[in-house]
Design a protein around this motif. Structure first.
Motif, PDB file in Angstrom:
ATOM      1  N   ASP A   2       0.817  -1.214   0.000  1.00  0.00           N
ATOM      2  CA  ASP A   2       0.000   0.000   0.000  1.00  0.00           C
ATOM      3  C   ASP A   2       0.847   1.260   0.000  1.00  0.00           C
ATOM      4  O   ASP A   2       0.399   2.328  -0.435  1.00  0.00           O
ATOM      5  N   GLY A   3       2.076   1.158   0.491  1.00  0.00           N
ATOM      6  CA  GLY A   3       2.928   2.340   0.526  1.00  0.00           C
ATOM      7  C   GLY A   3       4.241   2.052   1.212  1.00  0.00           C
ATOM      8  O   GLY A   3       4.432   0.979   1.806  1.00  0.00           O
ATOM      9  N   VAL A   4       5.146   2.999   1.115  1.00  0.00           N
ATOM     10  CA  VAL A   4       6.466   2.893   1.735  1.00  0.00           C
ATOM     11  C   VAL A   4       6.767   4.204   2.456  1.00  0.00           C
ATOM     12  O   VAL A   4       6.590   5.282   1.889  1.00  0.00           O
ATOM     13  N   ILE A   5       7.195   4.099   3.705  1.00  0.00           N
ATOM     14  CA  ILE A   5       7.631   5.268   4.468  1.00  0.00           C
ATOM     15  C   ILE A   5       9.105   5.074   4.799  1.00  0.00           C
ATOM     16  O   ILE A   5       9.481   4.085   5.432  1.00  0.00           O
ATOM     17  N   ALA A   6       9.928   5.993   4.350  1.00  0.00           N
ATOM     18  CA  ALA A   6      11.364   5.942   4.638  1.00  0.00           C
ATOM     19  C   ALA A   6      11.702   7.036   5.640  1.00  0.00           C
ATOM     20  O   ALA A   6      11.251   8.179   5.493  1.00  0.00           O
ATOM     21  N   LEU A   7      12.464   6.691   6.657  1.00  0.00           N
ATOM     22  CA  LEU A   7      12.837   7.697   7.655  1.00  0.00           C
ATOM     23  C   LEU A   7      14.277   7.488   8.097  1.00  0.00           C
ATOM     24  O   LEU A   7      14.817   6.389   7.989  1.00  0.00           O
ATOM     25  N   ASP A   8      14.875   8.569   8.573  1.00  0.00           N
ATOM     26  CA  ASP A   8      16.253   8.488   9.052  1.00  0.00           C
ATOM     27  C   ASP A   8      16.269   8.560  10.587  1.00  0.00           C
ATOM     28  O   ASP A   8      15.229   8.631  11.242  1.00  0.00           O
ATOM     29  N   GLN A   9      17.470   8.545  11.146  1.00  0.00           N
ATOM     30  CA  GLN A   9      17.588   8.516  12.601  1.00  0.00           C
ATOM     31  C   GLN A   9      17.109   9.810  13.252  1.00  0.00           C
ATOM     32  O   GLN A   9      16.646   9.802  14.397  1.00  0.00           O
ATOM     33  N   LEU A  10      17.201  10.945  12.542  1.00  0.00           N
ATOM     34  CA  LEU A  10      16.745  12.201  13.122  1.00  0.00           C
ATOM     35  C   LEU A  10      15.222  12.223  13.247  1.00  0.00           C
ATOM     36  O   LEU A  10      14.680  12.803  14.190  1.00  0.00           O
ATOM     37  N   ALA A  11      14.528  11.594  12.291  1.00  0.00           N
ATOM     38  CA  ALA A  11      13.075  11.472  12.413  1.00  0.00           C
ATOM     39  C   ALA A  11      12.724  10.585  13.608  1.00  0.00           C
ATOM     40  O   ALA A  11      11.806  10.883  14.387  1.00  0.00           O
ATOM     41  N   LEU A  12      13.457   9.488  13.752  1.00  0.00           N
ATOM     42  CA  LEU A  12      13.235   8.590  14.882  1.00  0.00           C
ATOM     43  C   LEU A  12      13.476   9.321  16.198  1.00  0.00           C
ATOM     44  O   LEU A  12      12.707   9.191  17.160  1.00  0.00           O
ATOM     45  N   GLN A  13      14.522  10.125  16.238  1.00  0.00           N
ATOM     46  CA  GLN A  13      14.843  10.898  17.435  1.00  0.00           C
ATOM     47  C   GLN A  13      13.713  11.876  17.778  1.00  0.00           C
ATOM     48  O   GLN A  13      13.346  12.030  18.941  1.00  0.00           O
ATOM     49  N   ALA A  14      13.142  12.525  16.757  1.00  0.00           N
ATOM     50  CA  ALA A  14      12.060  13.478  16.996  1.00  0.00           C
ATOM     51  C   ALA A  14      10.824  12.796  17.557  1.00  0.00           C
ATOM     52  O   ALA A  14      10.172  13.303  18.485  1.00  0.00           O
ATOM     53  N   VAL A  15      10.490  11.632  17.009  1.00  0.00           N
ATOM     54  CA  VAL A  15       9.314  10.902  17.488  1.00  0.00           C
ATOM     55  C   VAL A  15       9.532  10.382  18.906  1.00  0.00           C
ATOM     56  O   VAL A  15       8.647  10.470  19.771  1.00  0.00           O
ATOM     57  N   VAL A  16      10.717   9.836  19.166  1.00  0.00           N
ATOM     58  CA  VAL A  16      11.017   9.325  20.508  1.00  0.00           C
ATOM     59  C   VAL A  16      10.986  10.458  21.530  1.00  0.00           C
ATOM     60  O   VAL A  16      10.491  10.288  22.661  1.00  0.00           O
ATOM     61  N   SER A  17      11.469  11.639  21.144  1.00  0.00           N
ATOM     62  CA  SER A  17      11.438  12.795  22.055  1.00  0.00           C
ATOM     63  C   SER A  17      10.013  13.112  22.475  1.00  0.00           C
ATOM     64  O   SER A  17       9.757  13.483  23.629  1.00  0.00           O
ATOM     65  N   ALA A  72       6.926   2.202  20.659  1.00  0.00           N
ATOM     66  CA  ALA A  72       6.257   3.459  20.313  1.00  0.00           C
ATOM     67  C   ALA A  72       4.826   3.197  19.856  1.00  0.00           C
ATOM     68  O   ALA A  72       3.890   3.914  20.235  1.00  0.00           O
ATOM     69  N   ARG A  73       4.641   2.174  19.061  1.00  0.00           N
ATOM     70  CA  ARG A  73       3.307   1.840  18.570  1.00  0.00           C
ATOM     71  C   ARG A  73       2.403   1.418  19.736  1.00  0.00           C
ATOM     72  O   ARG A  73       1.218   1.771  19.783  1.00  0.00           O
ATOM     73  N   ASN A  74       2.945   0.669  20.659  1.00  0.00           N
ATOM     74  CA  ASN A  74       2.176   0.245  21.823  1.00  0.00           C
ATOM     75  C   ASN A  74       1.701   1.449  22.626  1.00  0.00           C
ATOM     76  O   ASN A  74       0.549   1.492  23.085  1.00  0.00           O
ATOM     77  N   ARG A  75       2.576   2.445  22.790  1.00  0.00           N
ATOM     78  CA  ARG A  75       2.201   3.656  23.532  1.00  0.00           C
ATOM     79  C   ARG A  75       1.060   4.385  22.830  1.00  0.00           C
ATOM     80  O   ARG A  75       0.083   4.799  23.461  1.00  0.00           O
ATOM     81  N   VAL A  76       1.171   4.532  21.512  1.00  0.00           N
ATOM     82  CA  VAL A  76       0.171   5.285  20.751  1.00  0.00           C
ATOM     83  C   VAL A  76      -1.171   4.552  20.712  1.00  0.00           C
ATOM     84  O   VAL A  76      -2.239   5.165  20.870  1.00  0.00           O
TER      85      VAL A  76
END
Length: 343
Positions: A2-17, A72-76
């Motif tokens: 259905d789709g592809v989402i590509a992310l880097d470590q800075l995106a991961l850092q922003a979400v974790v923050s 992260a998914r569990n939290r959301v």
């Protein structure tokens, strides 16, 4: 798919923050925005044998990220009341705007929306001048984590009928390694070992379609430093147009603790200048390479003698000086546009 989402470590850092603290299985220290990148590197290093490669370690070396995403998914999904949704959505949108996330969806209508928001990663159309500098690590290592790229872009509009440009790309390898440069696929004792290596970069420059390369300063590389074993001559490859842009590429080697500059001089199509009722308008779009940080670019625009600036957006850092040169210092956290109207 259905789709592809590509992310880097800075995106991961922003979400974790936005979601921190996150408990990761088998890790005592919870993940936060401050420690997440260090934890990723530590998890990769855990269990790494000094001699050879442990098959079990190799199979599981990236499990930490999967576990992090599951947490992260569990939290959301299961604890939505504990989520600061405004902060999380702001982090996601900022990551998309800053090209730390790119999205492709199979549904054409949905993808049209993504593309319209600039989140698809495509080469953007430009009404006037255009510049994008693209680095591609081809050295089997992680040296990008300690490397910096900056650029100086000088546009000469003193003859409006024949505009020219000079681009100087500076690449700084801040690694502290001491081993000889060897373009081979190999691990080290830990993640930091594969960051502290020489930097083999395939450098590409994207410019307006009708631009013509006149001169460049590519760098020869001896075969002993290349996986092919063959000498690489100092050359720039003129590629077929891509995304409606002219493209040039060259291989660069930057040893530990050193910097290398590569220069390109080229003509620009006269269409980068537009004649309006108020005067001549020059526009420049500098597009950010996805997955990079906020690289610095200095743009200098030389205007015709005796011309007068009517408007400049954003405000220049300096000028016009005695030679009628405007200077703009921009940071590529996002794509940047410059517009100068002069008469």
């Amino acid at each position: 798919i259905d789709g592809v989402i590509a992310l880097d470590q800075l995106a991961l850092q922003a979400v974790v923050s936005a979601l921190a603290p996150l408990k990761i299985p088998n890790w005592d220290e919870p993940a936060t925005g401050d420690n997440i990148i260090a934890l990723i590197r530590l998890s990769w290093s855990a269990g790494k044998q000094k001699e050879g490669t442990d098959p079990e370690w190799w199979r599981n070396r990236k499990n930490f990220v999967s576990q992090l995403v599951a947490s992260a998914r569990n939290r959301v999904e299961k604890q939505p009341g504990s989520v600061d949704w405004e902060r999380l959505l702001t982090a996601v949108v900022q990551s998309l705007d800053e090209r730390h996330v790119q999205v492709w969806l199979a549904a054409a209508d949905s993808q049209a929306v993504i593309s319209g928001l600039g989140w698809a990663g495509a080469i953007r159309p430009a009404a006037g001048d255009y510049l994008m500098v693209v680095d591609a690590n081809v050295g089997f290592n992680k040296v990008n984590g300690v490397s910096e790229t900056s650029a100086r872009y000088t546009v000469n509009l003193t003859d409006p009928a024949q505009p020219t440009a000079r681009l100087t790309v500076k690449q700084q390898n801040n690694s502290r390694g001491s081993e000889p440069c060897a373009q081979t696929s190999r691990y080290g004792d830990d993640y930091w070992a594969i960051m502290n290596r020489c930097y083999w970069d395939y450098l590409r420059v994207y410019a307006p379609l009708e631009s013509q390369l006149q001169k460049a300063t590519p760098h020869a590389i001896e075969g002993k430093f290349l996986v092919s074993g063959r000498d690489e001559p100092a050359r720039v490859v003129d590629f077929s147009p891509e995304g409606g842009k002219a493209v040039w590429g060259t291989l660069v080697l930057i040893p530990h603790g050193q910097a290398v500059e590569t220069e390109f001089e080229y003509t620009l199509p006269p269409a980068v200048l537009q004649q309006t009722a108020e005067g001549r308008r020059y526009r420049l779009l500098v597009q950010k390479q996805a997955g990079t940080q906020a690289n610095n670019v200095r743009v200098q625009i030389a205007l015709p003698p005796q011309s007068r600036v009517l408007q400049a957006v954003p405000a220049p850092a300096a000028g016009p000086d005695a030679d009628n040169i405007l200077t703009f210092d921009i940071s590529l956290a996002v794509d940047r546009e410059i517009e100068v109207l002069f008469k």
